[in-house]
Design an enzyme around this catalytic site. Structure first.
Site, PDB file in Angstrom:
ATOM      1  N   CYS A   7       0.844  -1.187   0.000  1.00  0.00           N
ATOM      2  CA  CYS A   7       0.000   0.000   0.000  1.00  0.00           C
ATOM      3  C   CYS A   7       0.880   1.237   0.000  1.00  0.00           C
ATOM      4  O   CYS A   7       2.083   1.167   0.178  1.00  0.00           O
ATOM      5  CB  CYS A   7      -0.997   0.014   1.156  1.00  0.00           C
ATOM      6  N   ASN A  12       2.516   1.709   4.571  1.00  0.00           N
ATOM      7  CA  ASN A  12       2.657   0.372   5.137  1.00  0.00           C
ATOM      8  C   ASN A  12       2.291   0.316   6.616  1.00  0.00           C
ATOM      9  O   ASN A  12       2.894  -0.421   7.386  1.00  0.00           O
ATOM     10  CB  ASN A  12       4.086  -0.143   4.884  1.00  0.00           C
ATOM     11  N   CYS A  14      -1.402   0.691   7.462  1.00  0.00           N
ATOM     12  CA  CYS A  14      -2.852   0.450   7.546  1.00  0.00           C
ATOM     13  C   CYS A  14      -3.275  -0.786   6.755  1.00  0.00           C
ATOM     14  O   CYS A  14      -3.370  -1.876   7.308  1.00  0.00           O
ATOM     15  CB  CYS A  14      -3.633   1.676   7.079  1.00  0.00           C
ATOM     16  N   ARG A  15      -3.522  -0.618   5.462  1.00  0.00           N
ATOM     17  CA  ARG A  15      -4.103  -1.692   4.660  1.00  0.00           C
ATOM     18  C   ARG A  15      -3.185  -2.890   4.477  1.00  0.00           C
ATOM     19  O   ARG A  15      -3.595  -4.038   4.688  1.00  0.00           O
ATOM     20  CB  ARG A  15      -4.522  -1.155   3.289  1.00  0.00           C
ATOM     21  N   SER A  16      -1.959  -2.648   4.042  1.00  0.00           N
ATOM     22  CA  SER A  16      -1.083  -3.782   3.727  1.00  0.00           C
ATOM     23  C   SER A  16      -0.720  -4.625   4.939  1.00  0.00           C
ATOM     24  O   SER A  16      -0.709  -5.856   4.833  1.00  0.00           O
ATOM     25  CB  SER A  16       0.154  -3.328   2.958  1.00  0.00           C
ATOM     26  N   ASP A 126      -8.057   3.487   1.675  1.00  0.00           N
ATOM     27  CA  ASP A 126      -7.194   3.786   2.806  1.00  0.00           C
ATOM     28  C   ASP A 126      -8.046   4.284   3.983  1.00  0.00           C
ATOM     29  O   ASP A 126      -8.747   5.292   3.855  1.00  0.00           O
ATOM     30  CB  ASP A 126      -6.178   4.855   2.405  1.00  0.00           C
TER      31      ASP A 126
END
Length: 154
Positions: A7, A12, A14-16, A126
């Site tokens: 992401c 790096n 939150c999402r990933s 995000d």
């Protein structure tokens, strides 16, 4: 199999790392963890060395998903060492493809993680500027997508 989640925004945290933790738990529960190398990174340098966002950590804890990750930036080696690089949105995809051009003969398949979503939600938004509910939405999307990805690659 080597799988890599990527992401961009805020780099790096939150999402990933949520996708990484979800997938790690799935392969662990399936008894196939030894067949996978799983990691995540960002295209940016904003948060290198930082732990995941506290709201993401709370979400993972709520669902019993272990999470331990320190943010890092994607490297040229990642394009050679991973079979799949799964990104969260079109911006990630564009930046990844731009970076991949500097790597000769890379082998990674670059895809949107959302392309595996049975609910057809292609983009994983995000949650950084959102609420705890937005982190829950990311978690749910990652569960759906990772489940189908695992089924397709078992």
């Amino acid at each position: 199999m080597l799988c890599f989640f990527l992401c961009l925004l805020k780099g790096n945290i939150c999402r990933s790392p949520i996708a990484e933790a979800v997938f790690q738990k799935m392969v662990t529960d399936a008894g196939t963890v030894d067949k996978w190398r799983i990691d995540s990174a960002a295209t940016s340098t904003y948060e290198i060395g930082s732990p995941p966002d506290h709201r993401g950590q709370a979400c993972m804890k709520k669902h019993g998903v272990p999470m331990s990750h320190i943010a890092r930036q994607v490297t040229k080696e990642d394009f050679m060492n991973f079979e799949y690089i799964l990104c969260m949105d079109d911006s990630n995809m564009s930046e990844l493809k731009r970076k991949a051009k500097s790597v000769s003969n890379y082998s990674a398949k670059i895809e949107l993680l959302g392309s595996y979503d049975p609910q057809k939600q292609l983009i994983i938004k995000d949650p950084y500027y959102g609420s705890q509910e937005d982190f829950e939405t990311v978690y749910e999307q990652c569960v759906r997508c990772c489940k189908v990805f695992l089924e397709n690659n078992s």
